[in-house]
Design a protein around this motif. Structure first.
Motif, PDB file in Angstrom:
ATOM      1  N   THR B 303      18.801   7.211  -2.862  1.00  0.00           N
ATOM      2  CA  THR B 303      17.906   8.224  -2.299  1.00  0.00           C
ATOM      3  C   THR B 303      16.842   8.632  -3.310  1.00  0.00           C
ATOM      4  OG1 THR B 303      19.662   9.015  -0.856  1.00  0.00           O
ATOM      5  CG2 THR B 303      17.818  10.499  -1.235  1.00  0.00           C
ATOM      6  N   ASP B 304      17.274   8.879  -4.534  1.00  0.00           N
ATOM      7  CA  ASP B 304      16.303   9.232  -5.573  1.00  0.00           C
ATOM      8  C   ASP B 304      15.295   8.110  -5.771  1.00  0.00           C
ATOM      9  OD1 ASP B 304      17.729  11.519  -5.885  1.00  0.00           O
ATOM     10  OD2 ASP B 304      18.768  10.879  -7.703  1.00  0.00           O
ATOM     11  N   MET B 305      15.811   6.904  -5.765  1.00  0.00           N
ATOM     12  CA  MET B 305      14.914   5.766  -5.979  1.00  0.00           C
ATOM     13  C   MET B 305      13.921   5.635  -4.833  1.00  0.00           C
ATOM     14  SD  MET B 305      17.929   3.275  -7.382  1.00  0.00           S
ATOM     15  CE  MET B 305      17.038   1.724  -7.301  1.00  0.00           C
ATOM     16  N   ALA B 306      14.388   5.858  -3.633  1.00  0.00           N
ATOM     17  CA  ALA B 306      13.489   5.778  -2.481  1.00  0.00           C
ATOM     18  C   ALA B 306      12.450   6.897  -2.529  1.00  0.00           C
ATOM     19  CB  ALA B 306      14.286   5.839  -1.186  1.00  0.00           C
ATOM     20  N   ASN B 307      12.885   8.067  -2.949  1.00  0.00           N
ATOM     21  CA  ASN B 307      11.928   9.162  -3.067  1.00  0.00           C
ATOM     22  C   ASN B 307      10.867   8.843  -4.118  1.00  0.00           C
ATOM     23  OD1 ASN B 307      12.707  11.083  -1.106  1.00  0.00           O
ATOM     24  ND2 ASN B 307      14.471  11.646  -2.353  1.00  0.00           N
ATOM     25  N   ALA B 308      11.299   8.211  -5.176  1.00  0.00           N
ATOM     26  CA  ALA B 308      10.341   7.809  -6.201  1.00  0.00           C
ATOM     27  C   ALA B 308       9.335   6.819  -5.630  1.00  0.00           C
ATOM     28  CB  ALA B 308      11.075   7.202  -7.391  1.00  0.00           C
ATOM     29  N   LEU B 309       9.833   5.962  -4.777  1.00  0.00           N
ATOM     30  CA  LEU B 309       8.941   4.993  -4.141  1.00  0.00           C
ATOM     31  C   LEU B 309       7.840   5.717  -3.369  1.00  0.00           C
ATOM     32  CD1 LEU B 309       8.068   2.248  -3.083  1.00  0.00           C
ATOM     33  CD2 LEU B 309       9.932   2.321  -1.444  1.00  0.00           C
ATOM     34  N   VAL B 310       8.241   6.708  -2.611  1.00  0.00           N
ATOM     35  CA  VAL B 310       7.248   7.477  -1.857  1.00  0.00           C
ATOM     36  C   VAL B 310       6.257   8.141  -2.800  1.00  0.00           C
ATOM     37  CG1 VAL B 310       6.899   9.438  -0.309  1.00  0.00           C
ATOM     38  CG2 VAL B 310       8.781   7.849   0.103  1.00  0.00           C
ATOM     39  N   ASP B 311       6.775   8.699  -3.884  1.00  0.00           N
ATOM     40  CA  ASP B 311       5.879   9.351  -4.846  1.00  0.00           C
ATOM     41  C   ASP B 311       4.881   8.358  -5.426  1.00  0.00           C
ATOM     42  OD1 ASP B 311       7.008  11.793  -4.467  1.00  0.00           O
ATOM     43  OD2 ASP B 311       8.341  11.697  -6.193  1.00  0.00           O
ATOM     44  N   ILE B 312       5.337   7.158  -5.641  1.00  0.00           N
ATOM     45  CA  ILE B 312       4.428   6.139  -6.151  1.00  0.00           C
ATOM     46  C   ILE B 312       3.352   5.820  -5.126  1.00  0.00           C
ATOM     47  CG2 ILE B 312       4.278   3.663  -6.632  1.00  0.00           C
ATOM     48  CD1 ILE B 312       6.806   3.948  -8.262  1.00  0.00           C
ATOM     49  N   LEU B 313       3.766   5.708  -3.884  1.00  0.00           N
ATOM     50  CA  LEU B 313       2.799   5.417  -2.828  1.00  0.00           C
ATOM     51  C   LEU B 313       1.765   6.533  -2.720  1.00  0.00           C
ATOM     52  CD1 LEU B 313       5.181   4.042  -0.056  1.00  0.00           C
ATOM     53  CD2 LEU B 313       3.698   2.755  -1.582  1.00  0.00           C
ATOM     54  N   GLU B 314       2.235   7.748  -2.943  1.00  0.00           N
ATOM     55  CA  GLU B 314       1.335   8.896  -2.850  1.00  0.00           C
ATOM     56  C   GLU B 314       0.485   9.055  -4.101  1.00  0.00           C
ATOM     57  OE1 GLU B 314       0.995  10.842  -0.311  1.00  0.00           O
ATOM     58  OE2 GLU B 314       2.572   9.952   0.924  1.00  0.00           O
ATOM     59  N   GLY B 315       0.777   8.241  -5.098  1.00  0.00           N
ATOM     60  CA  GLY B 315       0.033   8.362  -6.344  1.00  0.00           C
ATOM     61  C   GLY B 315       0.511   9.502  -7.221  1.00  0.00           C
ATOM     62  N   LYS B 316       1.645  10.091  -6.866  1.00  0.00           N
ATOM     63  CA  LYS B 316       2.146  11.214  -7.664  1.00  0.00           C
ATOM     64  C   LYS B 316       2.813  10.714  -8.943  1.00  0.00           C
ATOM     65  CE  LYS B 316       3.099  14.183  -3.709  1.00  0.00           C
ATOM     66  NZ  LYS B 316       4.211  14.456  -2.778  1.00  0.00           N
ATOM     67  N   ILE B 317       3.249   9.484  -8.912  1.00  0.00           N
ATOM     68  CA  ILE B 317       3.830   8.885 -10.108  1.00  0.00           C
ATOM     69  C   ILE B 317       2.951   7.706 -10.484  1.00  0.00           C
ATOM     70  CG2 ILE B 317       5.782   7.597 -11.040  1.00  0.00           C
ATOM     71  CD1 ILE B 317       7.639   9.133  -9.334  1.00  0.00           C
ATOM     72  N   ARG B 318       2.585   7.641 -11.741  1.00  0.00           N
ATOM     73  CA  ARG B 318       1.698   6.559 -12.150  1.00  0.00           C
ATOM     74  C   ARG B 318       2.417   5.515 -13.004  1.00  0.00           C
ATOM     75  NH1 ARG B 318      -2.925   6.373 -10.727  1.00  0.00           N
ATOM     76  NH2 ARG B 318      -3.929   8.085  -9.623  1.00  0.00           N
ATOM     77  N   SER B 319       3.514   5.924 -13.546  1.00  0.00           N
ATOM     78  CA  SER B 319       4.276   5.005 -14.390  1.00  0.00           C
ATOM     79  C   SER B 319       4.644   3.760 -13.597  1.00  0.00           C
ATOM     80  CB  SER B 319       5.528   5.725 -14.880  1.00  0.00           C
ATOM     81  OG  SER B 319       6.481   4.801 -15.316  1.00  0.00           O
ATOM     82  N   LYS B 320       4.684   2.622 -14.267  1.00  0.00           N
ATOM     83  CA  LYS B 320       4.931   1.386 -13.537  1.00  0.00           C
ATOM     84  C   LYS B 320       6.354   0.871 -13.687  1.00  0.00           C
ATOM     85  CE  LYS B 320       1.153  -0.888 -12.641  1.00  0.00           C
ATOM     86  NZ  LYS B 320       0.258  -2.023 -12.611  1.00  0.00           N
ATOM     87  N   LYS B 321       7.031   1.359 -14.654  1.00  0.00           N
ATOM     88  CA  LYS B 321       8.404   0.876 -14.838  1.00  0.00           C
ATOM     89  C   LYS B 321       9.368   2.058 -14.827  1.00  0.00           C
ATOM     90  CE  LYS B 321       6.473  -3.071 -15.389  1.00  0.00           C
ATOM     91  NZ  LYS B 321       6.384  -3.952 -14.219  1.00  0.00           N
TER      92      LYS B 321
END
Lengths: 335, 335
Positions: B303-321
């Motif tokens: 669940t956390d990982m999936a939420n991170a995925l959404v954050d990445i899609l939203e541009g809220k997370i920029r880190s790549k790894k």
DNA sequence: GAAGATTTTGCACGCGGGGGCAAGAATGAA
DNA sequence: TTCATTCTTGCCCCCGCGTGCAAAATCTTC
């Protein structure tokens, strides 16, 4: 080559090939009237720019998306994995992409359908279970879902297309096998009884068995196709029951239930399968063949069914109730 | 209400509400500048006509589809079902739909990626295994896939985003458990070793065990994450091996392998789990908890990982790894 | 080689809606 | 009450491509 925006359009290719944009688009449609020479020119230019037609724009213009929504609500059943694999593969071969819609959150089904309709899917395919007539009506109502297809299940709804294996024939084969193997006291374990799209397995088995053995067998129902549900059911129902009163075979509506049942028989009641209680399933999921289960099961002709789905999408089949698909019984040690 | 074509557009709503088409569209966007009064008028009219904005047109205009392609090539692993359920649910909550792309036909991966790009997906998420650097490059090349995300696996490729649980921490926990349970002669069973996106589990275990127990353990590899592969491997490898030479624990890269291994230990070699050979898995698939397997496993924080995925899609997370997700060890009877 | 038949090509317009700007309306300050 | 701000609203043009039609090019035939 105005690559500014990152995307190359037919215009860019047209400029490079020295033709008009429309000629470029024609080159990408197989039925278009275009000379071999200019098609070649276009294709060369397209490759150079690595141009591909935009499906979004195409869909918008043609009112055809080549997109199918697959609605799934039952991720506990491993058979769903098999269905998804088969359907996505065959749909893709037929030129369709698959939108996977998770409707396991009950109240979301309608919203999910709405969402799919906003993407103008060419069809919505239900391979789940918990949809009711209201969802169906909602889907077909003011929304833009063009076809509503119930896969591996029968729906009587007039607005719905069903693709289903012949449950009657399947259960006849299975009943025959169970009866001639000498079992006389079956218990049928069924999944949830939905109104709008159901399986014929329970009714068929009950009536067939009555004709064959002269007695109406018992049955039990669980509320989800989840091995754990069947496990609990068998655990509870057989608790403190003298061995002579136990059924000699459990006929399960599908493998998910059968596997749970087998585990309960063995680990809760310390009995053997099939010596003490035999078990049959339905679907022939991959796990059914494991040495642990060795489950006698029935394999639906999924490939044929998926091909029929494509034919329906293409308009090659107009019939709305396809339920003559015959699979085959896979006999293993469990019964 | 020009319902001729079957679809109602913003124009129809505008006419009914007595405003312009643009006001109608504004009413449907949360951040638009529009008065409460006219929004209400519009919404009422929209409901009356059961109008919903067309996502196709929206996507075309905004260059944002809110569509994510999920590439899966490994339908034999039941964990995929869990991942798909979780990802689709959380993506939907984040406003994204999921395109399920079956890449199990090896040569199709590139074509599938191309196809997804033609639909202008906002991202392609790989939860499969058999993709190589070339596929990655192809995907990112002239095509329109905006983001390439490797889920539950690490990719070193610079153009790729990885969301992965901390394999090192996980294996440390697992190693610790296995060692303190008294096992001294492990065999690690790994899946296919891919170059571009791999797991750290094998290397980590090997090195950790060496530090802990002073000896480098053996390992074996199968070519797919399929229980049958592990079954065959264990069957063959232990054939005619004296009991004293057998490992006392099989540390498997995931549950799919572990389950196959357990079946082989029991049904091919007539040995007991865990008394003769213990087994550990990874992923904690639903079947792992069945009384048959009682598999000690490691649950990733999906669940956390999936939420991170959404954050990445939203541009809220920029880190790549992102590989610091920590799950938890689920200890059962198998080890 | 000219007239007719046929194929190929270009183009206006449409699919349903978004961005950004300018005009109009409403609000606030002086 | 007047002028300056701010908020709303309408509109032009664009997103990338398909349809249908008319002009242009090519092919037939005598």
């Amino acid at each position: 080559m105005k690559d500014q925006h990152g995307t190359i359009t037919a215009d860019d290719v047209a400029a490079l090939a020295g033709v008009s944009r429309w000629t470029v688009n024609r080159a990408f449609r197989k039925d278009a009237s275009i000379s071999a020479k200019s098609r070649e020119k276009v294709m060369k230019a397209a490759e150079e720019l690595s141009y591909v037609p935009d499906l979004l724009a195409t869909s918008l213009a043609t009112d055809r998306t080549n997109l199918v929504a697959l609605l799934v609500d039952d991720f506990a059943n491993p058979h769903k994995l098999v269905m998804m694999e088969r359907l996505t593969r065959i749909l893709r071969k037929g030129g369709y992409d698959t939108l996977l819609v998770n409707t396991s959150n009950e109240e979301d089904t309608s919203a999910a359908l709405l969402n799919a309709s906003q993407r103008r899917v060419d069809a919505a395919v239900l391979i789940g279970i918990s949809f009711n007539d209201q969802s169906l009506e909602t889907a077909l109502g003011a929304k833009r879902v063009k076809k509503l297809i119930v896969f591996a299940r029968m729906s009587e709804n007039d607005n719905t297309i069903s693709i289903c294996c012949d449950d009657r024939a399947a259960m006849a084969t299975l009943t025959q096998h169970v009866f001639s193997a000498g079992y006389r006291n079956p218990l049928f374990i069924a999944g949830p009884q939905t109104q709008s799209a159901h399986l014929q397995r329970k009714e068929t088995f009950l009536s067939l068995w009555r004709h064959t053995a002269g007695r109406r067998p018992e049955f039990a129902t669980v509320e989800r196709y989840d091995p754990k549900m069947a496990y609990d059911l068998v655990t509870e129902r057989f608790r403190d029951v003298p061995k002579s009163k136990l059924p000699d075979v459990l006929v399960c509506e599908n493998d998910a239930l059968a596997m749970g049942a087998i585990d309960a028989i063995r680990y809760e009641h310390g009995l053997r399968v099939p010596e003490d209680i035999a078990v049959t399933g339905f679907d022939d999921v991959p796990q059914a063949s494991s040495p642990h289960y060795k489950l006698t099961s029935y394999r639906q002709p999924l490939t044929d069914m998926a091909n029929a789905l494509v034919d329906i999408l293409e308009g090659k089949i107009r019939s709305k109730k396809l339920n003559a698909f015959v699979g085959n019984l896979v006999i293993r040690a469990s019964a």
